[in-house]
Write an enzyme that holds these catalytic residues in place. Structure first.
Site, short mmCIF file in Angstrom:
data_model
loop_
_atom_site.label_atom_id
_atom_site.label_comp_id
_atom_site.label_asym_id
_atom_site.label_seq_id
_atom_site.Cartn_x
_atom_site.Cartn_y
_atom_site.Cartn_z
N LYS A 94 0.84 -1.20 0.00
CA LYS A 94 0.00 0.00 0.00
C LYS A 94 0.87 1.25 0.00
CE LYS A 94 -3.98 -2.00 2.35
NZ LYS A 94 -5.13 -1.62 1.54
N HIS B 203 -0.82 -8.64 8.72
CA HIS B 203 -0.92 -7.23 8.38
C HIS B 203 -0.59 -6.29 9.54
CE1 HIS B 203 -2.75 -8.97 4.95
NE2 HIS B 203 -3.95 -9.10 5.45
#
Ligand code: NAD
Length: 484
Positions: free
Chosen positions: A182, A240
C-alpha cells in the site's frame, strides 16, 4: 504531477490457480492496470494455469469480465483490453499430476524473467515447487510468489518454509502481505526516514502510545469456513497488523534494501513482550436487522473464534519501553477504515491556563479510505477573542496533494507484482519474520484453547465490545473514534 512509469524487463509470469477468485479479483486487474500505464514490456507474457478445461477464448472472456468488474471506467478502454489479452494465454495443468507440465516447460522462454505465482491453497505449494524443478521450468533466477495465510501456526509455517526451501533459495521466495504494497505504508517509511522532523520524537520519551485500527463493516461473507478456523488474530494480526507495527517501531535500516529492512523488522518482533491475558479482548458480532450473528454466519453455534480482537502490546527496547501499542481489528464495525495513530505526549506545562486544556499532537497515517497523512496540531483560534486554542489538522491526502493528474494510486498488487519482476524483496516477508510472528502469536491462541472462554458479544455497527474500550480507559487513554 504524473506518476513515473519505470519499465521492467521482459517476463513470463505463470499464475497457478489462474481461474481462481484471487486471480480474477486482484492479479489480472493489477496486471491490466500496469499494461494500461505503459509499464508492461511488449514481450511480457502472462500464463494462467489451472485445472479447468477451458480454452483461450473462454480464458480471455474471463479476463474481460474481471476487468469489467474490478477496473474503474476511466481506465477501461477496448483497445487496451484487447492489447492486454494478447499477452495472456491459458494452460490446463494439474498440480498433482503430469497433465500440462510438458506444455508449460515448452512455453517458458530462456533469457526472460520467470515468475511463478502460487495463487492456490498452501497444500499445493510443495507439489508445484517440486514439479517446477523436475521439469526444469524454474531456473536459479526464477521467482516464486506465495499468498497468505502462510501457515496456521509456527509448526505449519516452518513446514511450509522447509518445503519451499527444498526447491528454492530464500532470495527467490516472495511471501505476499499486500499491506506492505500500500502506498501509505511505504510512505510511512518515507515520512520517518526522509524527514528530520519526526525521527527525533519517535520514541517513548515523546510518544505516549500508538493505536493501530483495521475495521471492516462486512461480516465473514463467503469465507466462513476459512475464517472460523483462523479468526481475527490469525487473519489480521499475525500478518498485516504485525507488519504495520514493525514499520512504526523499527530502527532506521542502513539502506532501503530487502535484508536491511527485514532485519530491522525482525528485531521488533523479537522485542515484543508476551501479551498478558488482561491485555486482550476478543469479540464476536451479534445479529442485527435481519443479518445473522457471527455464529449464524459460520453455521457453528459452538464457535469460539473471534471476529474482533483488541490487544495491548509492549515493545521491550530502549526506544519503545513505556509507550504501548494498542491494536484492534474487527468485522461488522461502524466504518471500513484502517489507520495508524501516533499519539504524542502532552506538553509538560500549559502556559495558556486551565480553560485551554491542550490536546496531544497526533500523527494519523490513513491506509483506507482516502490514503494520506494527517498531523493534528494546536493553534490559536483566529479572531479577537483572546488566546483560545483549537486543534486543526495539517492534512495531506495523496490525491489532493499530488493533484488531479496524478491518476489513481496504484493498487498494492500492482506494485508488488512489478517488484517480483524487478527482483526486489523489500516489501515481502522473509521466512524468519513469519516464523517469529507465529512464535509470538501461538502462546496467545493456545491460552484461549485452554481456558475455553468465549469471545465477548458486540453490537454490529459500533466499535467492538465494551471491554475493548476499558482496555484503554484503565490506562487513562481512549481509542480514536472509528470513522472514515
Ligand atoms: P480459489 O479456490 O478461488 O481458486 C483456486 C485455484 O486453484 C483455481 O484456479 C483452481 O483451478 C486451482 N487449482 C486447484 N487445485 C488445482 C490442481 N490440483 N492443479 C491445478 N490447479 C488447481 O482460491 P483463491 O480464493 O483464488 O485463493 C488462492 C490462494 O490465495 C489461497 O492460498 C488463498 O488463501 C489466497 N488468498 C486468497 C484471497 C482472496 O481474496 N481470494 C485473499 C488472500 C489470500
Amino acid at each position: 504531477m504524473v506518476f513515473r512509469v519505470i519499465p521492467v524487463d521482459p517476463f513470463d509470469l505463470v499464475i497457478f490457480g489462474g481461474t481462481g477468485d484471487l486471480a480474477q479479483r486482484k492479479i489480472y486487474p493489477a496486471l491490466y492496470r500496469r499494461y494500461h500505464s505503459g509499464q508492461m514490456p511488449e514481450d511480457a507474457r502472462i500464463i494462467g494455469a489451472a485445472r479447468s478445461e477451458i480454452g483461450t477464448a473462454e480464458f480471455h472472456q474471463m479476463l474481460r469480465d474481471s476487468i469489467a468488474t474490478y477496473i474503474e471506467e476511466e481506465t477501461r478502454d477496448a483497445d487496451a483490453i484487447e492489447g492486454f489479452l494478447n499477452h495472456c494465454s491459458y494452460l490446463r495443468l494439474d498440480a498433482r499430476g503430469e497433465d500440462g507440465w510438458r506444455e508449460l516447460a515448452e512455453a517458458v522462454r530462456p533469457g526472460v524473467v520467470r515468475a511463478f505465482y502460487l495463487s492456490v491453497g498452501p497444500r499445493l505449494f510443495g507439489e508445484l515447487a517440486e514439479r517446477l524443478n523436475i521439469w526444469e521450468i524454474a531456473d536459479a533466477d526464477s521467482r516464486i510468489v506465495v499468498e497468505k495465510p502462510f501457515g496456521h501456526d509456527l509448526e505449519t509455517a516452518r513446514a511450509l518454509n522447509a518445503t519451499l526451501a527444498q526447491h528454492f533459495h530464500e532470495h527467490q521466495i516472495y511471501r505476499i502481505d499486500h499491506y506492505l504494497g500500500k502506498e501509505t505504508v511505504q510512505n510511512l517509511m518515507a515520512v520517518r526516514f526522509a524527514n528530520m522532523l519526526f525521527e527525533p520524537l519517535w520514541n517513548a520519551r515523546n510518544v505516549d502510545h500508538i493505536q493501530i485500527t483495521v475495521a471492516e463493516t462486512v461480516g465473514v461473507g463467503g469465507r466462513a469456513e476459512y475464517y472460523d478456523r483462523a479468526g481475527a488474530m490469525r487473519d489480521m494480526v499475525q500478518n498485516h497488523m504485525m507488519q504495520l507495527l514493525c514499520l512504526i517501531a523499527m530502527e532506521p535500516p542502513y539502506a532501503f534494501e530487502p535484508d536491511a529492512v527485514r532485519d530491522e523488522k525482525l528485531k521488533v518482533i523479537r522485542a515484543l513482550d508476551p501479551v498478558l491475558p488482561e491485555d486482550i479482548v476478543r469479540g464476536q458480532y451479534e445479529a442485527e436487522d435481519g443479518q445473522g450473528s457471527y455464529v449464524d454466519d459460520v453455521e457453528n453455534p459452538e464457535s469460539r473464534t473471534e471476529s474482533f480482537v483488541a490487544l495491548k502490546v509492549s515493545v521491550s527496547n530502549w526506544r519503545w519501553k513505556g509507550a504501548p501499542f494498542y491494536l484492534r481489528t474487527g468485522k461488522r464495525m461502524r466504518e471500513r477504515t484502517s489507520e495508524i495513530a501516533v499519539v504524542f505526549k502532552d506538553p509538560p506545562h500549559s502556559i495558556f491556563g486551565e480553560e485551554n486544556a491542550q490536546k496531544p499532537n497526533v500523527l494519523v497515517i490513513r491506509l483506507q479510505p482516502n490514503e494520506g497523512i494527517n498531523l493534528r496540531v494546536t493553534i490559536k483560534e483566529p479572531g479577537p477573542g483572546g488566546m483560545r486554542l483549537v486543534e486543526v489538522p495539517l492534512d495531506m491526502s495523496f490525491k489532493e496533494a499530488l493533484g488531479p493528474d496524478a491518476g489513481e494510486i496504484p493498487d498494492a498488487y500492482e506494485r508488488l507484482i512489478m517488484d517480483v519482476i524487478r527482483g526486489n524483496q523489500t516489501l515481502f516477508m522473509r521466512g524468519d519474520e513469519v516464523e517469529a510472528a507465529w512464535a509470538w502469536i501461538d502462546p496467545i491462541i493456545a491460552r484461549w484453547d485452554n481456558v475455553r472462554d468465549r469471545p465477548r458479544p458486540y453490537q454490529p455497527g459500533g466499535s467492538g465490545p465494551e471491554d475493548a474500550l476499558m482496555l484503554m480507559h484503565r490506562d487513562g487513554r481512549r481509542w480514536r473514534e472509528v470513522k472514515a
